[in-house]
Design a protein around this motif. Structure first.
Motif, PDB file in Angstrom:
ATOM      1  N   GLN A   2      29.701  -7.853  19.683  1.00 21.80           N
ATOM      2  CA  GLN A   2      30.934  -7.140  19.394  1.00 21.80           C
ATOM      3  C   GLN A   2      30.838  -5.744  19.996  1.00 21.80           C
ATOM      4  OE1 GLN A   2      31.565  -6.493  15.216  1.00 21.80           O
ATOM      5  NE2 GLN A   2      33.535  -5.546  15.510  1.00 21.80           N
ATOM      6  N   LYS A   3      31.915  -5.264  20.538  1.00 17.78           N
ATOM      7  CA  LYS A   3      31.974  -3.914  21.088  1.00 17.78           C
ATOM      8  C   LYS A   3      32.788  -3.048  20.133  1.00 17.78           C
ATOM      9  CE  LYS A   3      33.328  -1.331  25.165  1.00 17.78           C
ATOM     10  NZ  LYS A   3      33.870  -1.398  26.518  1.00 17.78           N
ATOM     11  N   ILE A   4      32.284  -1.824  19.854  1.00 13.86           N
ATOM     12  CA  ILE A   4      33.033  -0.902  19.017  1.00 13.86           C
ATOM     13  C   ILE A   4      33.346   0.358  19.832  1.00 13.86           C
ATOM     14  CG2 ILE A   4      32.010  -1.750  16.885  1.00 13.86           C
ATOM     15  CD1 ILE A   4      30.287   0.804  16.858  1.00 13.86           C
ATOM     16  N   THR A   5      34.398   1.021  19.436  1.00 11.24           N
ATOM     17  CA  THR A   5      34.770   2.283  20.062  1.00 11.24           C
ATOM     18  C   THR A   5      34.685   3.369  19.008  1.00 11.24           C
ATOM     19  OG1 THR A   5      36.268   1.170  21.587  1.00 11.24           O
ATOM     20  CG2 THR A   5      36.617   3.541  21.254  1.00 11.24           C
ATOM     21  N   ILE A   6      34.027   4.460  19.363  1.00 16.63           N
ATOM     22  CA  ILE A   6      33.908   5.599  18.466  1.00 16.63           C
ATOM     23  C   ILE A   6      34.663   6.748  19.119  1.00 16.63           C
ATOM     24  CG2 ILE A   6      32.327   7.238  17.407  1.00 16.63           C
ATOM     25  CD1 ILE A   6      30.239   4.955  17.439  1.00 16.63           C
ATOM     26  N   GLN A   7      35.490   7.396  18.349  1.00 14.80           N
ATOM     27  CA  GLN A   7      36.347   8.440  18.898  1.00 14.80           C
ATOM     28  C   GLN A   7      36.126   9.755  18.153  1.00 14.80           C
ATOM     29  OE1 GLN A   7      40.436   7.263  19.385  1.00 14.80           O
ATOM     30  NE2 GLN A   7      41.158   9.320  18.926  1.00 14.80           N
ATOM     31  N   SER A   8      36.130  10.848  18.894  1.00 16.81           N
ATOM     32  CA  SER A   8      36.089  12.185  18.314  1.00 16.81           C
ATOM     33  C   SER A   8      37.369  12.905  18.697  1.00 16.81           C
ATOM     34  CB  SER A   8      34.881  12.966  18.849  1.00 16.81           C
ATOM     35  OG  SER A   8      33.684  12.368  18.424  1.00 16.81           O
ATOM     36  N   ASP A   9      37.941  13.630  17.749  1.00 21.24           N
ATOM     37  CA  ASP A   9      39.196  14.336  17.981  1.00 21.24           C
ATOM     38  C   ASP A   9      38.976  15.838  17.869  1.00 21.24           C
ATOM     39  OD1 ASP A   9      40.954  12.036  18.232  1.00 21.24           O
ATOM     40  OD2 ASP A   9      40.569  11.719  16.092  1.00 21.24           O
ATOM     41  N   PHE A  10      39.531  16.581  18.812  1.00 23.83           N
ATOM     42  CA  PHE A  10      39.435  18.034  18.840  1.00 23.83           C
ATOM     43  C   PHE A  10      40.821  18.628  19.017  1.00 23.83           C
ATOM     44  CE2 PHE A  10      35.440  16.329  20.255  1.00 23.83           C
ATOM     45  CZ  PHE A  10      34.499  17.116  19.606  1.00 23.83           C
TER      46      PHE A  10
END
Length: 160
Positions: A2-10
């Protein structure tokens, strides 16, 4: 697999004038701390200012040593001092300003990995996020609503 996406918001601010007076004041403290940095090897000066929930402002600057691993970054200098002097206070906001003596730094300089881990320890301990604002000597300012946003796969005491 499984592939996951991790996101950071600024949040991006073009100038200090877009920030409220409290954050501008913290950046002024960080800049004064930056001028006290001891960086004869890297020529890279960093200042940090913390606002605690008790109203105190704590500052730190990077302190180098000829034995490179023995130096300490501005962020850790400030947060460790805050933890030692005001162990019950929470860190609410952090500002960081960084730049080279050799050239103007016009892009935001985030905390290094070691500082991210150290700051996260305090965020985890106090169970509330720490707003982090960072910039170079000039140009844009980036804001993260928490350290966990900047280090999404955190290591903490629950693994020990």
């Amino acid at each position: 697999m499984q592939k996951i996406t991790i996101q950071s918001d600024f949040t991006v601010f073009e100038t200090l004038n877009e920030l409220d007076q409290e954050i501008q004041n913290l950046f002024n403290h960080a800049e004064k701390a930056r001028q006290k940095a001891y960086a004869p090897y890297s020529n890279f000066l960093v200042g940090c200012a913390l606002l605690l929930d008790n109203g105190e402002i704590i500052t730190g600057s990077n302190q180098e040593n000829a034995s490179y691993p023995s130096g300490l970054c501005a962020e850790r200098t400030a947060i460790y001092y805050a933890g030692a002097k005001y162990p019950e206070a929470k860190v609410v906001k952090m500002t960081i300003i960084a730049g080279s003596i050799n050239q103007v730094t016009a892009s935001p300089i985030p905390p290094c990995g070691a500082c991210r881990q150290a700051v996260f320890e305090y965020e985890f301990k106090q169970k509330t996020p720490i707003e982090i604002y960072f910039k170079g000597e000039e140009g844009q300012i980036l804001k993260s609503d928490s350290l966990e946003n900047m280090l999404p796969l955190t290591f903490n005491s629950k693994y020990l």
